[in-house]
Design an enzyme around this catalytic site. Structure first.
Site, PDB file in Angstrom:
ATOM      1  N   ASP A   1       0.822  -1.206   0.000  1.00 12.71           N
ATOM      2  CA  ASP A   1       0.000   0.000   0.000  1.00 12.71           C
ATOM      3  C   ASP A   1       0.864   1.269   0.000  1.00 12.71           C
ATOM      4  O   ASP A   1       1.986   1.259   0.493  1.00 12.71           O
ATOM      5  CB  ASP A   1      -0.867   0.045   1.269  1.00 12.71           C
ATOM      6  CG  ASP A   1      -1.937  -1.031   1.291  1.00 12.71           C
ATOM      7  OD1 ASP A   1      -1.997  -1.855   0.363  1.00 12.71           O
ATOM      8  OD2 ASP A   1      -2.714  -1.041   2.275  1.00 12.71           O
TER       9      ASP A   1
ATOM     10  N   HIS B   1       3.840  -2.118   3.121  1.00 13.96           N
ATOM     11  CA  HIS B   1       3.755  -0.748   2.606  1.00 13.96           C
ATOM     12  C   HIS B   1       5.027  -0.402   1.847  1.00 13.96           C
ATOM     13  O   HIS B   1       6.124  -0.527   2.416  1.00 13.96           O
ATOM     14  CB  HIS B   1       3.561   0.247   3.760  1.00 13.96           C
ATOM     15  CG  HIS B   1       2.234   0.090   4.431  1.00 13.96           C
ATOM     16  ND1 HIS B   1       1.977  -0.890   5.352  1.00 13.96           N
ATOM     17  CD2 HIS B   1       1.068   0.785   4.275  1.00 13.96           C
ATOM     18  CE1 HIS B   1       0.711  -0.798   5.740  1.00 13.96           C
ATOM     19  NE2 HIS B   1       0.140   0.200   5.109  1.00 13.96           N
TER      20      HIS B   1
END
Ligand SMILES: [Zn+2]
Length: 210
Positions: free
Chosen positions: A35, A179
């Site tokens: 992400d 991430h």
């Protein structure tokens, strides 16, 4: 003190059963997700790590980051990874009016479109209201959550703890969250190679979210 569950509880999955938390499969396969990119200093490094294990992954991109770094975004596509929508400005659903949230998502979609891929959406912070979710699903989005959180965003954890978060909770069909952000990188840079290596050794394959 941690305020998030590293492993998603069965009860959560059954209440919010319109959202996708993991996949049912008998095959040894997992779904890595990243992400908050694309980020020039981080995302290409992630791509190299994935290449080492012939791994494919799904990247939930922030629209504004695609706007700023289109070249990095195109590398994701060229290498056969999947991309999904993570809003344009990383909005928190519970704190955002529905119209604003939908508008922001469609603004991000303008940067993702024409990739001929399924419409995948992951709400930033896992925060989305029932109404927002209902509208996005009407627009054809699949809402992709997760069942394993590396928690690489948590600066109070060591890389080893993030690695364990994944390796202790992963199952066949798991959706795992990382991430590709500068904030997570101090942990990601150790956790990702270790997770890839260990799961590869156990015979897992790494696939894009269908
Ligand atoms: Zn995010």
């Amino acid at each position: 003190m941690r305020f998030y569950p590293v492993k998603t509880l069965l009860i959560t999955k059954s209440i919010f059963n319109k959202w996708i938390w993991s996949f049912k499969t008998k095959s040894k396969e997992v779904y890595l997700t990243f992400d908050d990119g694309p980020i020039p200093e981080i995302t290409p490094w992630v791509l190299n790590q994935l290449d080492l294990h012939n791994a494919k992954a799904t990247f939930f991109c922030i629209g504004d980051n695609i706007r700023k770094h289109p070249d990095v975004f195109h590398q994701l596509i060229e290498k056969g990874h999947r991309v999904g929508n993570h809003t344009f400005n990383h909005l928190k659903g519970w704190k955002t009016k529905k119209e604003v949230y939908l508008q922001n998502t469609s603004k991000a979609e303008a940067y993702l479109k024409n990739q001929n891929q399924p419409k995948l959406f992951r709400p930033p912070y896992g925060s989305i209201t029932h109404q927002q979710s209902k509208h996005l699903r009407m627009l054809g989005y699949k809402i992709i959550m997760w069942d394993v959180l590396s928690a690489d965003f948590d600066q109070s954890l060591t890389a080893k703890q993030c690695t364990n978060n994944v390796l202790k909770n992963v199952k066949k069909g798991s959706i795992i969250v990382f991430h590709d952000s500068k904030k997570a990188f101090p942990r990601l840079k150790e956790t990702l190679p270790k997770v890839l290596e260990e799961l590869h050794k156990k015979g897992f394959q790494f696939k894009v979210i269908p």
